[in-house]
Design an enzyme around this catalytic site. Structure first.
Site, PDB file in Angstrom:
ATOM      1  CG  HIS A   1       6.147  -3.362   1.920  1.00  0.00           C
ATOM      2  ND1 HIS A   1       7.273  -3.915   1.347  1.00  0.00           N
ATOM      3  CD2 HIS A   1       6.042  -3.926   3.125  1.00  0.00           C
ATOM      4  CE1 HIS A   1       7.819  -4.761   2.193  1.00  0.00           C
ATOM      5  NE2 HIS A   1       7.086  -4.793   3.287  1.00  0.00           N
ATOM      6  CB  CYS A   2       1.058  -5.082  -0.477  1.00  0.00           C
ATOM      7  SG  CYS A   2       1.134  -4.524   1.217  1.00  0.00           S
ATOM      8  CB  ILE A   3      -0.017  -5.200  -5.228  1.00  0.00           C
ATOM      9  CG1 ILE A   3      -1.130  -5.053  -4.189  1.00  0.00           C
ATOM     10  CG2 ILE A   3      -0.558  -5.929  -6.451  1.00  0.00           C
ATOM     11  CD1 ILE A   3      -2.298  -4.288  -4.591  1.00  0.00           C
TER      12      ILE A   3
ATOM     13  CG  ASP B   1       2.328  -9.074  -0.468  1.00  0.00           C
ATOM     14  OD1 ASP B   1       3.469  -8.730  -0.112  1.00  0.00           O
ATOM     15  OD2 ASP B   1       1.295  -8.507  -0.078  1.00  0.00           O
TER      16      ASP B   1
END
Ligand SMILES: NC(=O)c1ccc[n+]([C@@H]2O[C@H](COP(=O)([O-])OP(=O)(O)OC[C@H]3O[C@@H](n4cnc5c(N)ncnc54)[C@H](O)[C@@H]3O)[C@@H](O)[C@H]2O)c1
Length: 440
Positions: free
Chosen positions: A273-275, A278
């Site tokens: 869900h991040c890299i 974001d």
């Protein structure tokens, strides 16, 4: 008049302040546990009533997060969870851990955060601290949240306190958790920073920065750093394959340099869900300043191309066996975006399955952490994890290793499979396999 800052700091220090956490997912649930372990009464809020019911019954819905601490907290009367947001008034510190995904057009989707901010604004009472922990672009706390929270006539830094503190949770990491990972904190005012810093110092070491904006950028810098470095090794992997060089050997040798080098490892593409997400929050915001974040775009381009590379290598390997992709039986191992977690968000495994199906392959998958594939925003495969047996391995024309879960016995997998595509260097050291293993 009562000094609300001094009062709240006192309550935090003597643990009479109640901590409310909005969004009890991969980030919010472990955070709730850490605050509980640090002596706070914790109140969890989530729209998902199934999660609330499970928690209150003592069942975890995240495999790598053990439920026992929550059960103990509930028994001791130190934890409660609800979907009733009227109860936000009962807590003193509100920490927001709701999702911040991208839209189909790769733009920030702040729907969840907007909804949460409006809910908080409805229930906000004097003396509360509100901290955003979700990852977002610099300026969200100040430009999006503050005006809505101030709407009730409260003054920030005097009547209520607002801060941003990025979440650094690394699911499945057995070395670093919320208790030994420093927490960067930026406040809307000096008072806001002081209150938020006091709170986070109770669970770990708080690292103050000069503004919420700076704290927001810290998180995106950290994840952009990862994305760019992963893209670099992904690109070099493709070149190394052409040159007949083992990229993992090269990275591990480079990592012996005690300064100036940090190892990153290639793979089938970015997930989680991040890299993958974001950095695009920042590139979207940068447009407001007529600024193009070229590294972010280049890294995104390379990382997104990796599943295509896996497919190319699979087609080549099948060709070597005089087989076509169409009609081949392909077993995909691992759909979680990284080893030993049950999180399949943005997993490159999905892009790979999609392309395999489009090319006419018969696809099955196995993942001990993900027993079935549920529909996502982008994909709808609805498959069940195939049992991993010598027969299912031998039955596949190709086995593609996407995730190197610890539960996999790779020597056994190689022994029974006919052809293995390894995107993780999981088969390192396995000898006697002849040409059966193809690195991708
Ligand atoms: N997962 C990670 O490894 C990680 C690490 C660092 C930072 N983050 C960031 O933390 C944030 C949360 O990520 P996550 O992985 O925990 O997401 P998640 O999807 O696992 O959990 C979010 C939770 O919020 C709930 N929710 C959604 N809207 C809500 C609302 N309006 N009110 C109350 N609850 C609501 C959902 O039901 C869900 O339980 C994101 O911004 C993410 O980028 C995630």
């Amino acid at each position: 008049m009562v000094d609300r800052k001094i009062k709240l700091i006192g309550m935090i220090e003597d643990r009479t302040a109640k901590v409310g956490i909005i969004g009890l997912g991969y980030v919010g649930l472990p955070l709730a546990i850490h605050f509980g372990k640090s002596g706070f009464n914790v109140f969890g809020f989530d729209l998902d009533s199934v999660k609330i019911e499970k928690l209150l019954k003592g069942e975890s819905y995240i495999k790598h997060v053990p439920i026992e601490p929550v059960t103990r907290m509930i028994r001791a009367g130190h934890f409660d969870a609800t979907s009733n947001f009227d109860r936000l008034r009962e807590v003193d510190c509100i920490l927001i851990c709701v999702p911040t995904p991208l839209t189909d057009k790769m733009e920030p989707d702040l729907t969840y955060l907007l909804e949460t901010t409006e809910t908080i604004a409805t229930h906000l009472r004097a003396g509360q601290l509100v901290v955003l922990e979700s990852t977002t672009y610099p300026g969200t706390t100040e430009e999006m949240m503050l005006p809505r929270l101030k709407d009730r006539g409260f003054e920030v830094g005097r009547d209520f306190f607002l801060a941003y503190s990025p979440e650094r949770e690394d699911p499945g990491n057995k070395t670093f958790s919320a208790s030994n990972t420093p927490k960067v904190v930026g406040g809307m005012t000096a008072n806001c920073l002081e209150v938020a810093q006091t709170l986070y110092n109770c669970i770990t070491r708080a690292v103050p920065v000069s503004s919420a904006k700076a704290a927001e950028l810290v998180k995106i810098l950290e994840n952009t750093f990862r994305s760019v470095n992963i893209a670099l090794v992904n690109e070099l992997k493709v070149l190394a394959h052409k040159m007949g060089i083992d990229i993992f050997e090269v990275i591990n040798a480079a990592a012996t340099k005690p300064f100036g080098y940090t190892p990153f490892y290639p793979g089938p593409g970015l997930g989680g869900h991040c890299i993958p997400i974001d950095p695009f929050y920042l590139s979207w915001k940068a447009r407001e300043y007529d600024f193009s974040t070229r590294f972010i775009h280049l890294a995104g381009e390379i990382n997104v191309s990796m599943p295509y590379y896996v497919i190319e290598k699979t087609v080549e390997a099948l060709n070597g066996e005089s087989k076509s992709m169409k009609g081949s039986r392909i077993l995909v191992l691992g759909i979680a975006y990284k080893k030993d977690v049950d999180d399949d968000r943005e997993s490159p495994g999905y892009a790979i399955i999609k392309m395999l199906l489009e090319k006419g392959a018969q696809v099955s998958y196995n993942d001990p952490w993900i027993p079935q594939l549920r529909p996502t925003r982008k994909y709808d495969f609805r498959m069940q994890s195939t049992p991993l047996t010598p027969e299912t391995l031998a039955d596949a024309d190709v086995v593609i290793i996407i995730t190197d879960h610890s539960a996999y016995d790779f020597a056994d997998i190689v022994k029974h499979a006919r052809l293995v595509i390894d995107t993780r260097n999981a088969t390192k050291g396995i000898t006697g396999a002849g040409n059966k293993i193809v690195m991708a």
